[in-house]
Motif scaffolding. Sequence first.
Motif, PDB file in Angstrom:
ATOM      1  N   ALA A   1       0.848  -1.115  -0.203  1.00 30.57           N
ATOM      2  CA  ALA A   1      -0.073   0.020  -0.035  1.00 30.57           C
ATOM      3  C   ALA A   1       0.841   1.247  -0.054  1.00 30.57           C
ATOM      4  N   ILE A   2       0.204   2.305  -0.588  1.00 37.67           N
ATOM      5  CA  ILE A   2       0.764   3.717  -0.451  1.00 37.67           C
ATOM      6  C   ILE A   2       0.837   4.399   0.829  1.00 37.67           C
ATOM      7  N   PRO A   3       1.631   4.586   1.672  1.00 41.52           N
ATOM      8  CA  PRO A   3       1.681   4.883   2.929  1.00 41.52           C
ATOM      9  C   PRO A   3       1.216   6.247   3.219  1.00 41.52           C
ATOM     10  N   GLU A   4       0.482   6.326   4.385  1.00 38.34           N
ATOM     11  CA  GLU A   4      -0.137   7.801   4.571  1.00 38.34           C
ATOM     12  C   GLU A   4       1.222   8.871   4.644  1.00 38.34           C
ATOM     13  N   GLY A   5       1.267   9.857   4.032  1.00 34.29           N
ATOM     14  CA  GLY A   5       2.121  11.180   4.095  1.00 34.29           C
ATOM     15  C   GLY A   5       2.649  10.979   2.584  1.00 34.29           C
ATOM     16  N   ALA A   6       2.681  10.167   1.804  1.00 34.90           N
ATOM     17  CA  ALA A   6       2.881  10.149   0.705  1.00 34.90           C
ATOM     18  C   ALA A   6       2.285  11.357  -0.022  1.00 34.90           C
ATOM     19  N   VAL A   7       3.130  11.876  -1.201  1.00 34.14           N
ATOM     20  CA  VAL A   7       2.430  13.058  -2.112  1.00 34.14           C
ATOM     21  C   VAL A   7       2.032  12.510  -3.465  1.00 34.14           C
TER      22      VAL A   7
ATOM     23  N   LEU B   1       2.096   8.439 -16.892  1.00 40.25           N
ATOM     24  CA  LEU B   1       2.734   7.775 -15.556  1.00 40.25           C
ATOM     25  C   LEU B   1       2.651   8.456 -14.644  1.00 40.25           C
ATOM     26  N   SER B   2       2.034   7.924 -13.397  1.00 42.53           N
ATOM     27  CA  SER B   2       1.682   8.203 -12.367  1.00 42.53           C
ATOM     28  C   SER B   2       2.982   8.202 -11.379  1.00 42.53           C
ATOM     29  N   LEU B   3       3.193   9.241 -10.501  1.00 39.38           N
ATOM     30  CA  LEU B   3       4.208   9.655  -9.763  1.00 39.38           C
ATOM     31  C   LEU B   3       4.086   9.952  -8.267  1.00 39.38           C
ATOM     32  N   THR B   4       4.572   9.518  -7.434  1.00 40.45           N
ATOM     33  CA  THR B   4       4.313   9.940  -6.040  1.00 40.45           C
ATOM     34  C   THR B   4       5.772  10.052  -5.102  1.00 40.45           C
ATOM     35  N   ALA B   5       5.573  10.975  -4.408  1.00 42.32           N
ATOM     36  CA  ALA B   5       6.807  11.270  -3.772  1.00 42.32           C
ATOM     37  C   ALA B   5       6.846  10.884  -2.175  1.00 42.32           C
ATOM     38  N   LEU B   6       7.947  10.313  -1.528  1.00 43.46           N
ATOM     39  CA  LEU B   6       8.084  10.099  -0.124  1.00 43.46           C
ATOM     40  C   LEU B   6       9.107  10.300   0.432  1.00 43.46           C
ATOM     41  N   ASP B   7       9.189  10.867   1.758  1.00 44.79           N
ATOM     42  CA  ASP B   7      10.262  11.037   2.493  1.00 44.79           C
ATOM     43  C   ASP B   7      10.791   9.883   3.243  1.00 44.79           C
ATOM     44  N   SER B   8      12.000  10.008   3.849  1.00 47.85           N
ATOM     45  CA  SER B   8      12.397   8.718   4.384  1.00 47.85           C
ATOM     46  C   SER B   8      11.347   8.223   5.703  1.00 47.85           C
ATOM     47  N   ARG B   9      10.733   9.011   6.407  1.00 47.23           N
ATOM     48  CA  ARG B   9      10.072   8.938   7.383  1.00 47.23           C
ATOM     49  C   ARG B   9       8.812   8.220   7.048  1.00 47.23           C
ATOM     50  N   THR B  10       8.071   8.622   5.810  1.00 44.37           N
ATOM     51  CA  THR B  10       6.999   8.160   5.414  1.00 44.37           C
ATOM     52  C   THR B  10       7.324   6.610   4.974  1.00 44.37           C
ATOM     53  N   MET B  11       8.528   6.345   4.332  1.00 37.32           N
ATOM     54  CA  MET B  11       9.030   5.025   4.111  1.00 37.32           C
ATOM     55  C   MET B  11       9.115   3.954   4.972  1.00 37.32           C
ATOM     56  N   GLY B  12       9.242   4.495   6.164  1.00 36.67           N
ATOM     57  CA  GLY B  12       9.631   3.760   7.473  1.00 36.67           C
ATOM     58  C   GLY B  12      11.015   3.550   7.798  1.00 36.67           C
ATOM     59  N   LEU B  13      11.911   4.587   6.999  1.00 31.24           N
ATOM     60  CA  LEU B  13      13.375   4.114   7.354  1.00 31.24           C
ATOM     61  C   LEU B  13      13.520   5.015   8.829  1.00 31.24           C
TER      62      LEU B  13
END
Length: 218
Positions: free
Chosen positions: A50-56, A105-117
């Motif tokens: 799933a796309i995580p909450e906080g993804a843009v 093409l769909s695109l999404t942006a995630l920071d390291s926290r959103t990815m769970g790092l």
Amino acid sequence: MIELGVLKALHGAKAGSDQERWGKVIKATLATARANGFKDAPLSALTEFAIPEGAVLLPDITMLSMSNEEMEKLADSTIGLNVGTWARDIIQRARTASSEGSQMLSLTALDSRTMGLRANYPTTKQVLERTKKFGDKISAEAMVKLAVEAAKGNIQVEIGKPLVGVMESITDSDGHPSVLAIARRRDGLWLNALYANLGTQWDPGVQFVVSPPQVISS
């Protein structure tokens, strides 16, 4: 189960067209989960994709298999976009697609926290491993066109929060593996190139851009 997965993934999404677009992304995400053997698995297994909450969710872009020269010309001709010397070098060296026709093409942006790092300054190696869960690598053309959208005002890029493409690194003229990035500075919007050695550490504000699973017809 699928309905619960969609609701969880849509949590926090904006109403209207954004929510509809998220729905399409999640439909493809669940299709990917089923294809990977999670058809009868519990919800916890399905949400691995799933796309995580906080993804843009970024604007869709049209891919046209542009040549290196066409990408450079597009970047140079875009009002409000500055092209760095190393970005130009990377664009000229990028591998281009050979397919014909256009593709959305769909695109999404995630920071390291959103990815769970958990690391405050994750390495390129950690980012590459983690982003596999959320989407595919993108091309130089995708980053150039994303920069054009930012210059048009369709994407808000804040100072200290650059958009960095998760892409196959391109070796610059000095032999360094690099990727394209879109950054806001005090002197305007820039398309730059950043070193991306496996041990390179990234600031917490970096937004990593991937392409989530594309919609699969049911």
